[in-house]
Every structure is written in structure tokens, then in C-alpha cells.
Design an enzyme around this catalytic site. Structure first.
Site, PDB file in Angstrom:
ATOM      1  N   PHE A  16      36.009  21.657  19.275  1.00  0.00           N
ATOM      2  CA  PHE A  16      35.663  23.075  19.145  1.00  0.00           C
ATOM      3  C   PHE A  16      35.107  23.415  17.764  1.00  0.00           C
ATOM      4  O   PHE A  16      34.131  24.152  17.636  1.00  0.00           O
ATOM      5  CB  PHE A  16      36.896  23.933  19.427  1.00  0.00           C
ATOM      6  CG  PHE A  16      37.260  23.946  20.873  1.00  0.00           C
ATOM      7  CD1 PHE A  16      36.589  24.763  21.760  1.00  0.00           C
ATOM      8  CD2 PHE A  16      38.269  23.137  21.367  1.00  0.00           C
ATOM      9  CE1 PHE A  16      36.903  24.775  23.116  1.00  0.00           C
ATOM     10  CE2 PHE A  16      38.596  23.137  22.713  1.00  0.00           C
ATOM     11  CZ  PHE A  16      37.912  23.964  23.590  1.00  0.00           C
ATOM     12  N   GLY A  17      35.730  22.874  16.712  1.00  0.00           N
ATOM     13  CA  GLY A  17      35.301  23.201  15.347  1.00  0.00           C
ATOM     14  C   GLY A  17      33.963  22.565  15.015  1.00  0.00           C
ATOM     15  O   GLY A  17      33.022  23.250  14.592  1.00  0.00           O
ATOM     16  N   GLU A 172      52.192  26.037  31.159  1.00  0.00           N
ATOM     17  CA  GLU A 172      51.069  25.923  32.105  1.00  0.00           C
ATOM     18  C   GLU A 172      51.245  24.697  33.003  1.00  0.00           C
ATOM     19  O   GLU A 172      51.044  24.763  34.214  1.00  0.00           O
ATOM     20  CB  GLU A 172      49.740  25.791  31.340  1.00  0.00           C
ATOM     21  CG  GLU A 172      49.305  27.102  30.725  1.00  0.00           C
ATOM     22  CD  GLU A 172      47.983  27.037  29.969  1.00  0.00           C
ATOM     23  OE1 GLU A 172      47.458  28.103  29.641  1.00  0.00           O
ATOM     24  OE2 GLU A 172      47.479  25.926  29.704  1.00  0.00           O
ATOM     25  N   ASP A 302      42.324  21.710  13.979  1.00  0.00           N
ATOM     26  CA  ASP A 302      43.696  21.177  14.039  1.00  0.00           C
ATOM     27  C   ASP A 302      44.021  20.292  12.834  1.00  0.00           C
ATOM     28  O   ASP A 302      45.194  20.144  12.474  1.00  0.00           O
ATOM     29  CB  ASP A 302      43.877  20.330  15.314  1.00  0.00           C
ATOM     30  CG  ASP A 302      44.044  21.193  16.559  1.00  0.00           C
ATOM     31  OD1 ASP A 302      43.961  22.430  16.450  1.00  0.00           O
ATOM     32  OD2 ASP A 302      44.252  20.616  17.653  1.00  0.00           O
TER      33      ASP A 302
HETATM   34  C1  LIG Z   1      46.561  20.229  26.833  1.00  0.00           C
HETATM   35  C2  LIG Z   1      46.057  21.181  25.789  1.00  0.00           C
HETATM   36  C3  LIG Z   1      45.961  22.526  26.080  1.00  0.00           C
HETATM   37  C4  LIG Z   1      45.478  23.433  25.126  1.00  0.00           C
HETATM   38  N1  LIG Z   1      45.369  24.761  25.440  1.00  0.00           N
HETATM   39  C5  LIG Z   1      44.831  25.622  24.549  1.00  0.00           C
HETATM   40  C6  LIG Z   1      44.605  26.987  24.900  1.00  0.00           C
HETATM   41  O1  LIG Z   1      44.941  27.416  26.007  1.00  0.00           O
HETATM   42  N2  LIG Z   1      44.027  27.802  23.970  1.00  0.00           N
HETATM   43  C7  LIG Z   1      43.649  27.327  22.745  1.00  0.00           C
HETATM   44  O2  LIG Z   1      43.093  28.093  21.945  1.00  0.00           O
HETATM   45  N3  LIG Z   1      43.862  26.054  22.380  1.00  0.00           N
HETATM   46  C8  LIG Z   1      44.434  25.188  23.252  1.00  0.00           C
HETATM   47  N4  LIG Z   1      44.631  23.868  22.898  1.00  0.00           N
HETATM   48  C9  LIG Z   1      44.360  23.458  21.517  1.00  0.00           C
HETATM   49  C10 LIG Z   1      42.884  23.215  21.274  1.00  0.00           C
HETATM   50  O3  LIG Z   1      42.357  22.336  22.242  1.00  0.00           O
HETATM   51  C11 LIG Z   1      42.726  22.631  19.866  1.00  0.00           C
HETATM   52  O4  LIG Z   1      43.280  23.523  18.937  1.00  0.00           O
HETATM   53  C12 LIG Z   1      41.256  22.426  19.543  1.00  0.00           C
HETATM   54  O5  LIG Z   1      40.712  21.455  20.406  1.00  0.00           O
HETATM   55  C13 LIG Z   1      41.085  21.998  18.094  1.00  0.00           C
HETATM   56  O6  LIG Z   1      39.723  21.872  17.828  1.00  0.00           O
HETATM   57  P1  LIG Z   1      39.228  20.795  16.762  1.00  0.00           P
HETATM   58  O7  LIG Z   1      37.771  20.984  16.644  1.00  0.00           O
HETATM   59  O8  LIG Z   1      40.061  20.867  15.543  1.00  0.00           O
HETATM   60  O9  LIG Z   1      39.562  19.386  17.424  1.00  0.00           O
HETATM   61  P2  LIG Z   1      39.238  18.786  18.858  1.00  0.00           P
HETATM   62  O10 LIG Z   1      38.712  19.810  19.780  1.00  0.00           O
HETATM   63  O11 LIG Z   1      40.455  18.036  19.252  1.00  0.00           O
HETATM   64  O12 LIG Z   1      38.067  17.759  18.557  1.00  0.00           O
HETATM   65  C14 LIG Z   1      38.233  16.662  17.721  1.00  0.00           C
HETATM   66  C15 LIG Z   1      37.124  15.664  18.005  1.00  0.00           C
HETATM   67  O13 LIG Z   1      37.184  14.651  17.012  1.00  0.00           O
HETATM   68  C16 LIG Z   1      36.942  13.403  17.612  1.00  0.00           C
HETATM   69  N5  LIG Z   1      37.562  12.382  16.756  1.00  0.00           N
HETATM   70  C17 LIG Z   1      38.846  12.261  16.389  1.00  0.00           C
HETATM   71  N6  LIG Z   1      39.029  11.224  15.578  1.00  0.00           N
HETATM   72  C18 LIG Z   1      37.810  10.657  15.412  1.00  0.00           C
HETATM   73  C19 LIG Z   1      37.342   9.544  14.688  1.00  0.00           C
HETATM   74  N7  LIG Z   1      38.153   8.784  13.941  1.00  0.00           N
HETATM   75  N8  LIG Z   1      36.021   9.231  14.751  1.00  0.00           N
HETATM   76  C20 LIG Z   1      35.163   9.970  15.514  1.00  0.00           C
HETATM   77  N9  LIG Z   1      35.559  11.046  16.211  1.00  0.00           N
HETATM   78  C21 LIG Z   1      36.868  11.383  16.159  1.00  0.00           C
HETATM   79  C22 LIG Z   1      37.593  13.520  18.989  1.00  0.00           C
HETATM   80  O14 LIG Z   1      37.019  12.606  19.907  1.00  0.00           O
HETATM   81  C23 LIG Z   1      37.280  14.979  19.347  1.00  0.00           C
HETATM   82  O15 LIG Z   1      36.090  15.094  20.098  1.00  0.00           O
HETATM   83  C24 LIG Z   1      45.114  22.950  23.836  1.00  0.00           C
HETATM   84  C25 LIG Z   1      45.206  21.581  23.547  1.00  0.00           C
HETATM   85  C26 LIG Z   1      45.672  20.700  24.512  1.00  0.00           C
HETATM   86  C27 LIG Z   1      45.756  19.233  24.178  1.00  0.00           C
END
Ligand SMILES: Cc1cc2nc3c(=O)[nH]c(=O)nc-3n(C[C@H](O)[C@H](O)[C@H](O)COP(=O)(O)OP(=O)(O)OC[C@H]3O[C@@H](n4cnc5c(N)ncnc54)[C@H](O)[C@@H]3O)c2cc1C
Length: 416
Positions: A16-17, A172, A302
Site C-alpha cells: 500500500f505504501g 473477521e 508497517d
Molecule cells: C490478514 C490481514 C488483514 C488486514 N486487514 C486490514 C484492514 O481491514 N484494514 C487496514 O487498513 N489494514 C489491514 N491490514 C494491514 C495492512 O494490510 C497493512 O497495514 C499494509 O499492507 C501495510 O502496507 P505497507 O505498504 O507497509 O506493506 P505491505 O502492503 O505489506 O507491502 C510490503 C511489500 O514489500 C514487499 N517486500 C517485503 N520484503 C521485501 C524484500 N526483502 N524485498 C523485496 N520486496 C519485499 C512485499 O512483497 C510486499 O509487497 C491487514 C493485514 C493482514 C495481513
């Protein structure tokens, strides 16, 4: 376009970020390299729907090359980043080295088992497409096994499903699992006595949905109980060996299925940045999301630890990651123009969690909703946020089908 003189922004993580940063920089004069270990963006909030056979993985994941097909300033590279050198400004990925002028570290989180290796080995998690599909296969196989198990005690253990963690994901999952059993599988296994099925939700704290207002905690309890989910609060799990759950008070529950939703920590690669980390491995960032002494590096979502206005760390939510992505895209452009980066302030859009068909809880515009209205808000918001018109349409059709016919269509046991 002479790309040689343009600043190079590397974004690690297309969740997402990271996606938000990339999209907001679409028209900026820079070159962007987006790196992810997967070739798709995953809508994690709907993973539990894959686990309960409601949706296909392809309906909640979308190929990154398709998403960015029309964006001229971006290149996608699939691979796992294993090293970051902050002093020399490069990352290493599957043997190749990519240098950067600006780095956005958006690697997300992973399940936190708090060092309990037996729980980690024997339980299921919901964090990736693979883990959700594993849960689906396991649930369906367990029903097959139970349907021909003559021993009543063994059958009871097979039909006991324990979800650990009373936050939104646990609630959920437990609600949807109970519905899968009572509305769908009942038709597939007419000879089975469904009174033998138990879905338990274990929570170590005093209440489920602790971050929600008390009226929504009460509504959650009511809605879950209506679906025959047994809620055990003040109940700490200390061990699970794949057959038996051991509780803090010495009690035992025989169960062949345990789904762990009780903890999240920053993705492991965050440990390799070599900078200050808070609890759960999240990287300590300044209020503008830069890391100390490295104004060219931003950590968001996150993986980032930032204290909110209320004195608590910002929650690990997609809404936080998206808003931080927007600010980071702006800040990179501000720095390039010689301006000061702006601080990040989280605008809480409200709370929303579903508890199965017709049932959800929501806190929006300062008002609390529960039941059908909250569920409608949840349905439309989640469909709206899915990437791609085709996905939105397919998910809507799937949900409408499930709604009217009480059918989870993806009841397939597949080879993993
Ligand atoms: C089951 C579940 C239900 C959820 N429900 C909700 C909800 O209802 N509402 C809500 O707001 N949030 C919800 N969340 C939380 C939300 O999904 C996270 O807060 C959000 O995805 C965080 O975004 P991000 O960009 O930090 O990381 P992410 O979306 O997790 O993306 C991280 C990316 O980094 C990549 N990555 C990681 N390590 C590496 C590496 N070493 N090299 C290359 N790529 C890498 C991964 O493949 C991934 O694509 C839920 C999470 C889960 C697991």
C-alpha cells in the site's frame, strides 16, 4: 528525456505504501525503480476471504507490470532485497546492485509469533496468498477427514477451529469461518452433525476489538455469538503442538486447526538497515518519515515506527501506509526543489471490520454503526479500494452470489 541527470528514486516494496509513492510521482521528473519480491500488489485485508474459499487469489492480487504499464518514469524489478548500504546508497537484490539518490523503504510486516516456535510451526497465518491458500486447503481437507472419522473424540478435535487474536483480522476470520461451516459446508456434508463444530476466538486481553469504542466491542461480541463463535477473553495461549492448545491457566483444547492473528512485526529485512528499531522491529523515523542522519531514506507503512498524536505508535494499517506514501512522494519533490520536508500527521478515516454476512462494525465521522449498514459500508469500501475494474466486478459478482445463495464458490482442494 535525458534520464542520466534525473534523480533516481528506489522504492522497495509494492504494498500500500510503496504503490502510493510510485503513483504520486508518476509525473515527476525522475526515474523510479520499484522492487518487490512478488510480481503483484496484494490487497491483504481480503486474504481471509481466500482462506474461507470466498475469493480466488487473482481477485485480490494484481500484476505490478499491468498497474504501471502506462507510467513512463518507472521500471519494475522483481526480486528480494537482501542488503541495504546506507553509506554508499545502494541496495542488493538477487545478485544485482541498484544505487539510489532517494530510497523509500516500504517492506511491510510479517506475522509475529513472539518467539513461540511450536506455535509458529503448527499454526496457520494469514499474510500471503500462499498462506491463505494453505488455510483454505487445510479447512476443506479437515472436513473431508471428519466426514469419515468414526471416533467421536478425534472427530471433535478435527472440527474444533481456534482463531487466536481478537483484533479485526481475528474477528473477521472467526466470523467468516463460522459462516462457512453453518451456511455452506452444512449443504456439502448432510450426514455430519454440525453441532460438533466449534469455532473459538481466543484473546489474551479483556475484550475483543480493544482499539474500538466500547459500544462496538459489545456489538462485535453480539454479532460473533449470533454466529456461534465462542469468545474466550482473558485467555492466553502458551503452546500448540498441532493437536492440543495449552492455555495459560493450564487448560487444554484439542484442535487440529489454529489460525494465529495475534501479532505483526516489521519485515525481517528492516533489521538489516542497521538503524534504531522499536518494539516489533519497526524502524524509528523522524516526523517526516526520514531516518536519522539519512535524509535521503524514508521508511513508511508497517515497517515504520512513529508516535501518533495520542502518544501511541501509529497502527499497522493500510490507511497509514497510503497516507505516508502520499507525504513521502511530496517530500522527495520538496527536497529536490530545496524545500524543507513536511511532517506526517495521520488523519484517522475511521474503523471498519466485518463479521460475516450482514454483520460489521464501523466508526466513521465520529459515529458508530453495527450490523447491516456497517456491512454495506464495508462491502463498497473494499470493492472500491481493489485495484482494477475487472477485479472489482468479479469480487462484487462473487459476493452477490454468496449473499443470495449462501455459497462460497472456491471450495477447491488444490495441490500446494
Ligand atoms: C490478514 C490481514 C488483514 C488486514 N486487514 C486490514 C484492514 O481491514 N484494514 C487496514 O487498513 N489494514 C489491514 N491490514 C494491514 C495492512 O494490510 C497493512 O497495514 C499494509 O499492507 C501495510 O502496507 P505497507 O505498504 O507497509 O506493506 P505491505 O502492503 O505489506 O507491502 C510490503 C511489500 O514489500 C514487499 N517486500 C517485503 N520484503 C521485501 C524484500 N526483502 N524485498 C523485496 N520486496 C519485499 C512485499 O512483497 C510486499 O509487497 C491487514 C493485514 C493482514 C495481513
Amino acid at each position: 528525456m535525458n534520464t542520466k541527470t534525473l534523480p533516481h528514486v528506489v522504492i522497495v516494496g509494492a504494498g500500500f505504501g510503496g504503490m502510493e509513492v510510485a503513483r504520486k510521482l508518476a509525473k515527476a521528473p525522475m526515474t523510479i525503480t520499484l522492487v518487490d519480491k512478488h510480481n503483484y500488489h496484494l490487497f491483504q485485508p481480503l486474504l481471509y476471504q481466500v482462506a474461507i474459499a470466498g475469493l480466488l487469489p487473482s481477485q485480490i492480487a494484481y500484476p505490478l507490470r499491468t498497474i504501471f504499464r502506462k507510467q513512463k518514469n518507472i521500471t519494475f524489478q522483481m526480486g528480494e532485497v537482501t542488503e541495504i548500504n546506507l553509506e554508499s546508497c545502494y541496495i542488493k537484490m538477487d545478485g544485482s546492485v541498484i544505487s539510489y539518490d532517494y530510497l523509500v523503504f516500504a517492506v511491510g510486516g510479517q506475522t509475529n509469533f513472539f518467539g513461540n516456535t511450536s506455535v509458529q510451526q503448527n499454526s496457520f497465518e494469514l499474510k500471503s496468498i500462499e498462506s491463505a491458500t494453505t488455510v483454505r486447503n487445510h479447512l476443506l481437507k479437515t472436513f473431508e477427514e471428519a466426514s469419515h472419522e468414526a471416533d467421536a473424540e478425534k472427530r471433535k478435535a478435527l472440527l474444533t477451529f481456534v482463531v487466536v487474536g481478537g483484533g479485526p483480522t481475528g474477528v473477521e476470520t472467526a466470523g467468516a469461518l463460522a459462516e462457512l461451516v453453518t451456511h455452506v459446508l452444512i449443504k456439502d456434508y448432510p450426514n455430519m452433525d454440525l453441532k460438533e463444530v466449534r469455532v473459538l476466538l481466543l484473546e489474551a486481553g479483556k475484550s475483543v476489538m480493544a482499539s474500538y469504542p466500547p459500544e462496538l466491542q459489545r456489538a462485535t461480541n453480539r454479532l460473533l455469538e449470533n454466529k456461534r463463535v465462542e469468545i474466550l477473553t482473558d485467555t492466553k495461549l502458551v503452546d500448540y503442538n498441532g493437536q492440543t492448545v495449552t492455555l495459560g491457566d493450564g487448560g487444554h483444547i484439542d484442535a487440529h486447526t489454529l489460525i494465529w492473528t495475534a501479532g505483526v512485526k516489521a519485515a525481517e529485512i528492516a533489521d538489516r538497515l542497521g538503524v534504531g528499531q522499536a518494539g516489533s522491529g519497526r524502524v524509528r523515523v523522524a516526523d517526516n518519515l526520514q531516518i536519522p542522519n539519512h535524509p535521503e531514506v524514508f521508511v513508511i507503512g508497517d515497517a515504520a515506527h512513529l508516535i501518533n498524536g495520542n502518544g501511541q505508535p501509529l497502527p499497522m494499517l493500510s490507511t497509514v501506509a497510503i497516507q505516508q506514501g502520499k507525504v513521502t512522494a511530496r517530500n522527495i519533490q520538496r527536497i529536490i526543489k530545496g524545500e524543507k520536508p513536511e511532517p506526517f500527521h495521520y488523519k484517522d478515516p475511521g474503523l471498519l471490520a466485518t463479521i460475516g454476512r450482514n454483520a460489521a462494525v464501523a466508526r466513521i465521522w465520529g459515529l458508530s454503526f453495527s450490523g447491516f449498514i456497517a456491512w454495506l459500508i464495508w462491502v463498497f469500501l473494499h470493492i472500491y479500494r481493489l485495484i482494477g475494474f475487472r477485479n472489482r466486478l468479479l469480487v462484487l459478482i462473487n459476493w452477490a452470489w454468496e449473499y443470495f445463495f449462501y455459497e462460497n464458490q472456491v471450495r477447491l482442494i488444490t495441490k500446494e
